[in-house]
Design a protein around this motif. Structure first.
Motif, PDB file in Angstrom:
ATOM      1  N   GLU A   1      18.445   2.495 -12.684  1.00 40.66           N
ATOM      2  CA  GLU A   1      17.859   1.704 -11.697  1.00 40.66           C
ATOM      3  C   GLU A   1      17.247   2.338 -10.754  1.00 40.66           C
ATOM      4  OE1 GLU A   1      18.764  -1.699  -8.413  1.00 40.66           O
ATOM      5  OE2 GLU A   1      20.316  -0.566  -8.995  1.00 40.66           O
ATOM      6  N   ALA A   2      15.810   2.100 -10.673  1.00 36.46           N
ATOM      7  CA  ALA A   2      14.941   2.741  -9.867  1.00 36.46           C
ATOM      8  C   ALA A   2      14.408   1.836  -8.774  1.00 36.46           C
ATOM      9  CB  ALA A   2      13.432   3.290 -10.613  1.00 36.46           C
ATOM     10  N   GLN A   3      14.357   2.155  -7.485  1.00 38.00           N
ATOM     11  CA  GLN A   3      13.617   1.673  -6.450  1.00 38.00           C
ATOM     12  C   GLN A   3      12.340   2.410  -5.778  1.00 38.00           C
ATOM     13  OE1 GLN A   3      17.077   1.137  -3.970  1.00 38.00           O
ATOM     14  NE2 GLN A   3      17.047  -0.942  -3.871  1.00 38.00           N
ATOM     15  N   LEU A   4      11.539   1.804  -5.568  1.00 37.17           N
ATOM     16  CA  LEU A   4      10.194   2.310  -4.975  1.00 37.17           C
ATOM     17  C   LEU A   4       9.898   1.707  -3.610  1.00 37.17           C
ATOM     18  CD1 LEU A   4       7.891   4.507  -5.347  1.00 37.17           C
ATOM     19  CD2 LEU A   4       6.557   2.484  -6.161  1.00 37.17           C
ATOM     20  N   PHE A   5       9.589   2.729  -2.552  1.00 39.92           N
ATOM     21  CA  PHE A   5       9.442   2.203  -1.303  1.00 39.92           C
ATOM     22  C   PHE A   5       8.149   2.791  -0.637  1.00 39.92           C
ATOM     23  CE2 PHE A   5      14.058   1.515  -1.650  1.00 39.92           C
ATOM     24  CZ  PHE A   5      13.938   0.150  -1.361  1.00 39.92           C
ATOM     25  N   ASP A   6       7.288   2.322  -0.051  1.00 35.97           N
ATOM     26  CA  ASP A   6       6.134   2.728   0.758  1.00 35.97           C
ATOM     27  C   ASP A   6       6.445   2.897   2.332  1.00 35.97           C
ATOM     28  OD1 ASP A   6       3.856   3.471   2.489  1.00 35.97           O
ATOM     29  OD2 ASP A   6       2.558   2.066   1.233  1.00 35.97           O
ATOM     30  N   LEU A   7       6.895   4.286   2.608  1.00 35.17           N
ATOM     31  CA  LEU A   7       7.636   4.305   4.138  1.00 35.17           C
ATOM     32  C   LEU A   7       6.634   4.145   5.094  1.00 35.17           C
ATOM     33  CD1 LEU A   7       9.668   7.512   3.350  1.00 35.17           C
ATOM     34  CD2 LEU A   7      10.477   5.279   3.450  1.00 35.17           C
ATOM     35  N   ALA A   8       5.241   4.311   4.826  1.00 34.15           N
ATOM     36  CA  ALA A   8       4.208   4.014   5.840  1.00 34.15           C
ATOM     37  C   ALA A   8       4.164   2.608   6.146  1.00 34.15           C
ATOM     38  CB  ALA A   8       2.653   4.660   5.295  1.00 34.15           C
ATOM     39  N   GLN A   9       4.359   1.767   5.531  1.00 36.85           N
ATOM     40  CA  GLN A   9       4.374   0.320   5.785  1.00 36.85           C
ATOM     41  C   GLN A   9       5.687  -0.361   5.775  1.00 36.85           C
ATOM     42  OE1 GLN A   9       1.545  -1.276   6.140  1.00 36.85           O
ATOM     43  NE2 GLN A   9       0.354   0.812   5.565  1.00 36.85           N
ATOM     44  N   ASP A  10       6.674   0.486   5.071  1.00 35.72           N
ATOM     45  CA  ASP A  10       8.188  -0.316   5.168  1.00 35.72           C
ATOM     46  C   ASP A  10       9.298   1.022   5.520  1.00 35.72           C
ATOM     47  OD1 ASP A  10      10.396  -1.894   4.638  1.00 35.72           O
ATOM     48  OD2 ASP A  10      10.104  -1.554   2.448  1.00 35.72           O
ATOM     49  N   PRO A  11       9.228   1.162   6.628  1.00 36.84           N
ATOM     50  CA  PRO A  11       9.854   2.658   6.985  1.00 36.84           C
ATOM     51  C   PRO A  11      11.610   2.197   6.981  1.00 36.84           C
ATOM     52  CG  PRO A  11       9.135   1.566   9.102  1.00 36.84           C
ATOM     53  CD  PRO A  11       8.341   1.147   7.845  1.00 36.84           C
ATOM     54  N   ARG A  12      11.964   1.035   7.068  1.00 39.81           N
ATOM     55  CA  ARG A  12      13.231   0.665   6.759  1.00 39.81           C
ATOM     56  C   ARG A  12      13.621   0.453   5.367  1.00 39.81           C
ATOM     57  NH1 ARG A  12      15.756  -0.127  11.728  1.00 39.81           N
ATOM     58  NH2 ARG A  12      14.118  -0.432  13.409  1.00 39.81           N
ATOM     59  N   GLU A  13      12.717   0.510   4.505  1.00 43.70           N
ATOM     60  CA  GLU A  13      13.088   0.732   3.155  1.00 43.70           C
ATOM     61  C   GLU A  13      13.430  -0.962   2.698  1.00 43.70           C
ATOM     62  OE1 GLU A  13      14.251   4.732   1.372  1.00 43.70           O
ATOM     63  OE2 GLU A  13      15.209   4.440   3.302  1.00 43.70           O
ATOM     64  N   GLN A  14      12.669  -1.881   2.926  1.00 44.96           N
ATOM     65  CA  GLN A  14      13.241  -3.215   2.674  1.00 44.96           C
ATOM     66  C   GLN A  14      12.717  -3.873   1.623  1.00 44.96           C
ATOM     67  OE1 GLN A  14      16.074  -4.701   4.392  1.00 44.96           O
ATOM     68  NE2 GLN A  14      16.180  -2.654   5.241  1.00 44.96           N
ATOM     69  N   ARG A  15      11.404  -3.587   1.297  1.00 47.66           N
ATOM     70  CA  ARG A  15      10.448  -4.191   0.149  1.00 47.66           C
ATOM     71  C   ARG A  15      10.583  -3.068  -1.113  1.00 47.66           C
ATOM     72  NH1 ARG A  15       7.814  -5.002   4.847  1.00 47.66           N
ATOM     73  NH2 ARG A  15       6.350  -3.626   4.571  1.00 47.66           N
ATOM     74  N   ASP A  16      11.121  -3.479  -2.090  1.00 53.20           N
ATOM     75  CA  ASP A  16      11.073  -2.655  -3.376  1.00 53.20           C
ATOM     76  C   ASP A  16      10.063  -2.890  -4.206  1.00 53.20           C
ATOM     77  OD1 ASP A  16      11.442  -1.262  -5.630  1.00 53.20           O
ATOM     78  OD2 ASP A  16      13.244  -2.405  -6.245  1.00 53.20           O
ATOM     79  N   LEU A  17       9.001  -1.939  -4.340  1.00 54.35           N
ATOM     80  CA  LEU A  17       7.645  -1.990  -4.996  1.00 54.35           C
ATOM     81  C   LEU A  17       7.863  -1.718  -6.495  1.00 54.35           C
ATOM     82  CD1 LEU A  17       5.387  -0.567  -2.194  1.00 54.35           C
ATOM     83  CD2 LEU A  17       6.053  -2.964  -2.798  1.00 54.35           C
TER      84      LEU A  17
END
Length: 468
Positions: free
Chosen positions: A398-414
């Motif tokens: 399983e992979a998860q991808l986050f944009d820390l600039a827009q989502d520093p709390r890693e809540q929106r998996d891209l």
């Protein structure tokens, strides 16, 4: 306000006009402060809304604070081995208790000792103090002091204590018996921010709201809750966060006294002080408690502060940094060439206004995750490029991808919407893992007493709980 803080703030104020540029001065000594389990977002200088860290804040004000520094592992042993070698766990081989640092590995202490430095270490946890791990290469046995972190509880069993006072006293003792004609490198490791949460009554009253719940902030209780997969209510989580804040303030008060001692000994002006942590702590941001199991920011993000001769004052660097950078940056301040083939780099160009080279950062060597009812090591991996951060579970893929600039709390998996970015980072992670070295076995099995201690510290035993 304590005399230590007044002294530090006076040093800041002496820099008229604010920021002072690097002046080429070099430190004579090095002090490395490793504050176990310390999240930067619970420090005032990193934006926390409570006054948890006035002494650390003052240190940051007279130096450089890295706002985006990461550990290479979410628990103590591999993270410290990285700190000491400038290598990721895959490249130094110390991912768990069954492996040791190879003799051919070169540590910061070894490099400095070879150049005439006296090397001293005060350690506040068995997690790194046990000689079988061999991460204290470069320190003579008589120059390493282990301050035990546990004691017999009144009702039986063990309690994890706040022993920072003893750590600070041992550090003072080493400096008191040093040879003033020689430079020194002192490592002081503090365990006070780690559970059990046992703040002083004064700090508990100051930071902790009235709480009618059943939590007590002990490691054993939190391990049981984690094993059962229970979701805590907001009042419970607030209690844990506030107890954590109270512990941090107690540790900060100890550091204030130590900084005052350094000033009294006329050591501040010629000593490079580096303050960091090995990892953070979870308060169920992603469902977990304690640490060690994931690569999320609440565990990987660490404080990183440099202060001393040649370091600009009041500088904040936003470029990503890692604990692999600690060794080459310290050596750079001393004018010593770093060993070849390090994973880290000298961060000094970043505080001079230059952009660091674009590079991948990695996190690995988790422990105590459970697969099919059994504890499994090193299954959670992280690869980061800029603000893009990939999490990969090597067991489930399983992979998860986050944009820390827009989502520093890693809540929106891209991951689903950005498959090409996932594959790019997955391939980079595979290349990195392809260069892993075979860890060298420590050669001895952990004793029953060692295993019991690890259970008390929260580093073993969850697997059995999970199967119930």
């Amino acid at each position: 306000m304590s005399r230590a803080l007044l002294l530090l703030l006076a040093l800041v104020a002496s820099c008229a006009g604010g920021e002072e540029q690097e002046n080429g001065a070099r430190p004579r000594n090095v002090l490395l402060l490793s504050l176990d389990t310390l999240r930067p977002d619970h420090l005032s200088c990193y934006g926390h809304g409570r006054e948890t860290s006035p002494a650390i804040d003052a240190l940051a004000a007279r130096g450089v604070r890295f706002a985006d520094a990461s550990s290479a592992a979410p628990w103590t042993l591999p993270a410290h081995a990285t700190m000491f070698t400038g290598l990721y766990p895959s490249h130094h081989g110390v991912k768990d208790y069954s492996h040791r640092l190879p003799a051919e590995s070169v540590t910061l202490a070894e490099i400095l000792r070879e150049r005439g430095f006296q090397t001293f270490a005060v350690i506040n946890t068995w997690n790194i103090a046990d000689p079988r791990f061999e991460i204290f290469q470069g320190f003579a046995p008589e120059d390493v002091c282990y301050i035990r972190e546990t004691a017999q509880a009144a009702g039986g069993g063990q309690v994890i204590l706040n022993t920072g006072v003893e750590v600070e006293q041992a550090a003072r003792a080493f400096l008191a018996r040093r040879d003033p004609a020689k430079p020194f490198f002192l490592l002081a490791h503090f365990y006070d921010a780690h559970t059990d949460f046992t703040p002083s009554s004064e700090n508990r009253e100051r930071f902790v709201s009235p709480y009618p719940g059943k939590l007590d902030g002990t490691t054993a209780q939190l391990m049981e809750l984690r094993a059962r997969g229970l979701r805590l209510g907001e009042a419970d989580l607030r209690f844990l966060r506030e107890m954590y804040d109270a512990e941090i303030r107690g540790l900060d008060d100890i550091l204030a006294r130590f900084f005052e001692f350094l000033e009294e000994q006329a050591l501040v002006e010629d000593t490079l002080i580096v303050l960091t942590a090995d990892h953070g702590e979870e308060f169920q941001e992603h469902g977990g408690l304690l640490h060690g199991r994931t690569q999320y920011e609440e565990l990987l993000r660490v404080p990183l502060i440099f202060a001393g001769p040649g370091i600009p004052r009041g500088k904040v660097v936003d470029q990503p940094a890692s604990l692999v950078d600690l060794l080459p940056t310290v050596l750079g301040r001393l004018g010593i060439a770093a060993p070849a083939h390090l994973d880290g780099l000298d961060l000094a160009p970043a505080w001079s206004g230059a952009a660091l080279p674009e590079r991948l950062l990695f996190g690995e060597a988790d422990h105590n995750n459970v697969v099919d009812g059994k504890p499994v090591l090193d299954i959670k991996r992280m690869a980061r490029l800029g603000h893009e951060k990939l999490h990969l579970d090597r067991h489930t893929e399983e992979a998860q991808l986050f944009d820390l600039a827009q989502d520093p709390r890693e809540q929106r998996d891209l991951a689903a919407s950005s498959p090409q970015r996932v594959e790019l980072l997955r391939a980079a992670l595979a290349r990195f893992q392809g260069g892993a070295v075979a860890g060298q076995a420590s050669g001895t099995e952990l004793s029953t007493q060692n295993l019991e201690l690890l259970r008390e510290l929260g580093y073993a035993g969850d697997g059995e709980e999970e199967k119930k």
